[in-house]
Design a protein around this motif. Sequence first.
Motif, PDB file in Angstrom:
ATOM      1  N   VAL A   1     -10.011  -0.755  -4.884  1.00  0.00           N
ATOM      2  CA  VAL A   1      -9.952   0.676  -5.203  1.00  0.00           C
ATOM      3  C   VAL A   1      -8.600   1.014  -5.816  1.00  0.00           C
ATOM      4  O   VAL A   1      -8.512   1.640  -6.882  1.00  0.00           O
ATOM      5  CB  VAL A   1     -10.190   1.513  -3.927  1.00  0.00           C
ATOM      6  N   GLN A   2      -7.545   0.565  -5.156  1.00  0.00           N
ATOM      7  CA  GLN A   2      -6.199   0.845  -5.658  1.00  0.00           C
ATOM      8  C   GLN A   2      -5.943   0.105  -6.969  1.00  0.00           C
ATOM      9  O   GLN A   2      -5.289   0.636  -7.865  1.00  0.00           O
ATOM     10  CB  GLN A   2      -5.143   0.449  -4.607  1.00  0.00           C
TER      11      GLN A   2
ATOM     12  N   LEU B   1       1.091   5.660  -7.636  1.00  0.00           N
ATOM     13  CA  LEU B   1       0.145   6.646  -8.156  1.00  0.00           C
ATOM     14  C   LEU B   1       0.630   8.082  -7.943  1.00  0.00           C
ATOM     15  O   LEU B   1       0.232   8.983  -8.676  1.00  0.00           O
ATOM     16  CB  LEU B   1      -1.220   6.455  -7.480  1.00  0.00           C
ATOM     17  N   THR B   2       1.470   8.294  -6.957  1.00  0.00           N
ATOM     18  CA  THR B   2       1.902   9.661  -6.675  1.00  0.00           C
ATOM     19  C   THR B   2       3.291   9.976  -7.236  1.00  0.00           C
ATOM     20  O   THR B   2       3.523  11.060  -7.760  1.00  0.00           O
ATOM     21  CB  THR B   2       1.900   9.920  -5.151  1.00  0.00           C
TER      22      THR B   2
ATOM     23  N   VAL C   1       0.242   3.429  -3.464  1.00  0.00           N
ATOM     24  CA  VAL C   1       0.188   4.873  -3.199  1.00  0.00           C
ATOM     25  C   VAL C   1       1.403   5.547  -3.818  1.00  0.00           C
ATOM     26  O   VAL C   1       1.292   6.576  -4.500  1.00  0.00           O
ATOM     27  CB  VAL C   1       0.115   5.145  -1.681  1.00  0.00           C
TER      28      VAL C   1
ATOM     29  N   LEU D   1      -6.694   1.787 -14.482  1.00  0.00           N
ATOM     30  CA  LEU D   1      -7.212   2.878 -15.311  1.00  0.00           C
ATOM     31  C   LEU D   1      -6.069   3.741 -15.832  1.00  0.00           C
ATOM     32  O   LEU D   1      -6.059   4.146 -16.997  1.00  0.00           O
ATOM     33  CB  LEU D   1      -8.162   3.730 -14.450  1.00  0.00           C
TER      34      LEU D   1
ATOM     35  N   ALA E   1      -8.175  -0.567  -9.253  1.00  0.00           N
ATOM     36  CA  ALA E   1      -8.885   0.133 -10.323  1.00  0.00           C
ATOM     37  C   ALA E   1      -8.149   1.412 -10.711  1.00  0.00           C
ATOM     38  O   ALA E   1      -8.051   1.747 -11.899  1.00  0.00           O
ATOM     39  CB  ALA E   1     -10.306   0.459  -9.858  1.00  0.00           C
ATOM     40  N   ARG E   2      -7.620   2.120  -9.730  1.00  0.00           N
ATOM     41  CA  ARG E   2      -6.910   3.377 -10.038  1.00  0.00           C
ATOM     42  C   ARG E   2      -5.688   3.113 -10.923  1.00  0.00           C
ATOM     43  O   ARG E   2      -5.457   3.819 -11.903  1.00  0.00           O
ATOM     44  CB  ARG E   2      -6.471   4.041  -8.725  1.00  0.00           C
TER      45      ARG E   2
ATOM     46  N   HIS F   1       0.815  -1.211   0.000  1.00  0.00           N
ATOM     47  CA  HIS F   1       0.000   0.000   0.000  1.00  0.00           C
ATOM     48  C   HIS F   1       0.858   1.276   0.000  1.00  0.00           C
ATOM     49  O   HIS F   1       1.136   1.818  -1.065  1.00  0.00           O
ATOM     50  CB  HIS F   1      -0.971  -0.039   1.193  1.00  0.00           C
ATOM     51  N   GLU F   2       1.310   1.703   1.177  1.00  0.00           N
ATOM     52  CA  GLU F   2       2.048   2.983   1.209  1.00  0.00           C
ATOM     53  C   GLU F   2       3.236   2.978   0.249  1.00  0.00           C
ATOM     54  O   GLU F   2       3.446   3.919  -0.507  1.00  0.00           O
ATOM     55  CB  GLU F   2       2.574   3.292   2.625  1.00  0.00           C
TER      56      GLU F   2
END
Lengths: 300, 536
Positions: free
Chosen positions: B320-321, B226-227, B223, B327, B323-324, B218-219
Amino acid sequence: MAETVLMTWVGCSLGIFIVGCTWRILRYALTPVHLRWDLYPVAHEPAARREHGGSYMEELNWWAHPQRRSLAGEVLAMAEEIIFLKAVLRNNRRLWLRSLPFHWGLYLLAVTTLVMIPLSAGLAWRPLTFLLQAAGLGGGGLLLIGAAGLLFLRITDRELALYTSPLDRVNLGLLAIFGALSTAVASSQSGVTGAASLLASLATGRHAAVTLLLGIQIAVGGLFIAYLPFTKMIHFAAKYFTYHKVRWDDAPRTEDTRMARRLQSALDYRVEWSADHVQTGSTWGQVAASMPDAPGKDTD
Amino acid sequence: MQKATIQPLKDLEMFLAADETVDVDQLIPLPFPYEDWHDEPIPGLSNDQASRIESGPDGVCAAQIPVPPSDEARERLVAKFLEGLKKLLTRENNWTFLQPLLLSMDNCVKCQTCAEACPIFTGSGRMEIYRPTFRAEMLRKIVDRYIKPGGHVFPTLRGNDIELSWDTLVKLAELSYRCTLCRRCAQACPVGIDNGLITREIRKLFSQELGIAMPELHEKGTVKQLTVGSSTGLNPAGLMDVMEFAEEDILEKTGINIKIPFDVEGAEYLVMHNAGEFLSWPENLQAFAIILTLAGISWTLSSELVGYDSVNYGLFYDDVQYARVALKHYEVAKKLGVKKIMVGECGHAHKAIMPVADRLIPDELRVRSESCLVVLEDLVLNEKILLDPSRNDFPVTLHDPCNITRSMGIIQPQRNILRKIAPRFREMEPHGVNNYCCGGGSGFAVCQSLNFPSWKAKVSGRLKFRQLLEAFSDSIEPETKKYVCAPCSNCKGQMRDLLSYYQAWERTGMLYGGLVELVVNAMVDVREGFIDWDFH
């Protein structure tokens, strides 16, 4: 009076069975479209690929080739599973030795019961009675052997016992008793004709004489049928979905407007998950198009 | 056969409460030359760590859940978990996997046929808490007791006799990180129950409701991707540096001057690599560049955020992550106007970008995608690149990434290539669609924290290492250099850790790498010796 109670019980059991099965099937059938979760081998792949567990994705430009799906492959795979319990045979032979007679016993008894109804008028024909008797004896005997064997295994084998609830044991015990009762009923010609008359009377409403033994057998059978849809023994219905709608559901998306509509309605659901990185209250479509919030663990 | 002695359904909780650590003497034995191999016990957490971080019933820690500060906080988290569990069973919150989840939750007959298929359960010496049905059964009991109407009626008779507490939940969360989601258990199940999916759904519930997930996923995973652009932390500027170095390295090693293409609009292929390759195995991306360029294929990489990293760890723990990231991958491809996406040697990226995304990506973003393995097969078998198999005259075996084989059915292309370019290729058993996971699946390969690396080397990867030894048993001596072909970045990460832990180079001369490196090693147009045997 006793016959009337029994008839009512059988009628109610069948009614509960039908309603329960319908409810259970609809529970799965009415769920939204899910993301693909294929698992190989997939039975409808052409034989050359099916043998090694391959898929259409092994082809260059796979979308440019016609999708070949073998219905025979699916039918064969399901038949092997239903009739021979192939996956259990391959992976758990000790269980298969008990599970196979258990299932065959149930199949035989179910078929015998169904055949009895339309043929009840011709029971005077001795070869038919003999055949039904043999099927009842075989079915009951196999069920008794299988259910007793499974019950014994689930009590004595530590790995199985850990995961067997008291109710599971009751279920198996009940089925073993039903197998024994079915064998006893089928062992006499009058038992078979009595059972057939009783079943026929369900349709005609005519009175049918019932012996004590047959009465108990029918009562226990009715109980089994009535609660079957509410137990995991309904897996015969669930198996259609686990295989056809999950494992083998490998169809790539096309210009299918129905699928597009189903997906759009799923993406329009509002997300209620409440972790920091989820944008609670937005639709799935909006959440997917967004960036995550700052990470954090909600443990304070 | 042992006899069952006590109330069976209470026993699951007893196993949890026992806090039994892995007994290294019970691990499956290894063949020659490892008969004398001795494993040290998996270390426990230090007192300081244990005061801050929860651990699993085996004393191992993957999810790194902070210890709640008070009983009230624990109670709040339990209540929140139950809220999340309700959401997991609703169409609005879990349309993505509701049908498979309900089917698996409702219909398991607990025949334990799946247990023998599980490499972690069998590799561990049959530790009960690693049994595929164990964590699934825990979740099932909680649902039956706390979510379904009438769950408190006759709980013992019905097998719902579980008392929920924070301790139980911590153990459930940790146990969801003792399964690699390889789905071998699902393949063996006669009913079609998928305990791997249930495990993923447990991870998802903790992540999407409580914000609890393995930090590397995750982090430091989705995350960061994506960032920053990549879970490796590589940003676009760093990417350019890496590629410049790669070009120089290619020239030095092969004598071929290649310019790695970036952001070429309208290219035939957007090649998506796991960015882990760029930093840990640059020879893999170099090999791709050499093959695609010399074969005259129109291809490009992307320099856009997320577009240069095919990783999607959301697949392992969070819809959720997932799908992000999915996409974003398709947005990048669409923006470039490429004809196709080619997924590089990364198993989970194959599954995330191809079949799973198939029902997520909106029509306006759809781009065709295919495996690098089928493209390579076309180049090799149709002789679009010139090859000299004698350059690969050493023992080679193939590790099958679960996501490419069992979850996608891509089995033969990689074999057809190896048969053509590696004269001493041999299969390991079982292989193909029935393979064993490397032990690093579902994110384990990238988890290097606390005592988890020790666990994955000794337990989750044990069976795979035994397979490797067996595959090379005819030439196991260290003087014969041998090659484990693992066409997946995460599998390679696990191979690196496995071979290092078991000192496989010193004892057996075993090296690991991808498939394209073998292809380039055999290419006539490339200077000999692309595979660097000193890299081990």
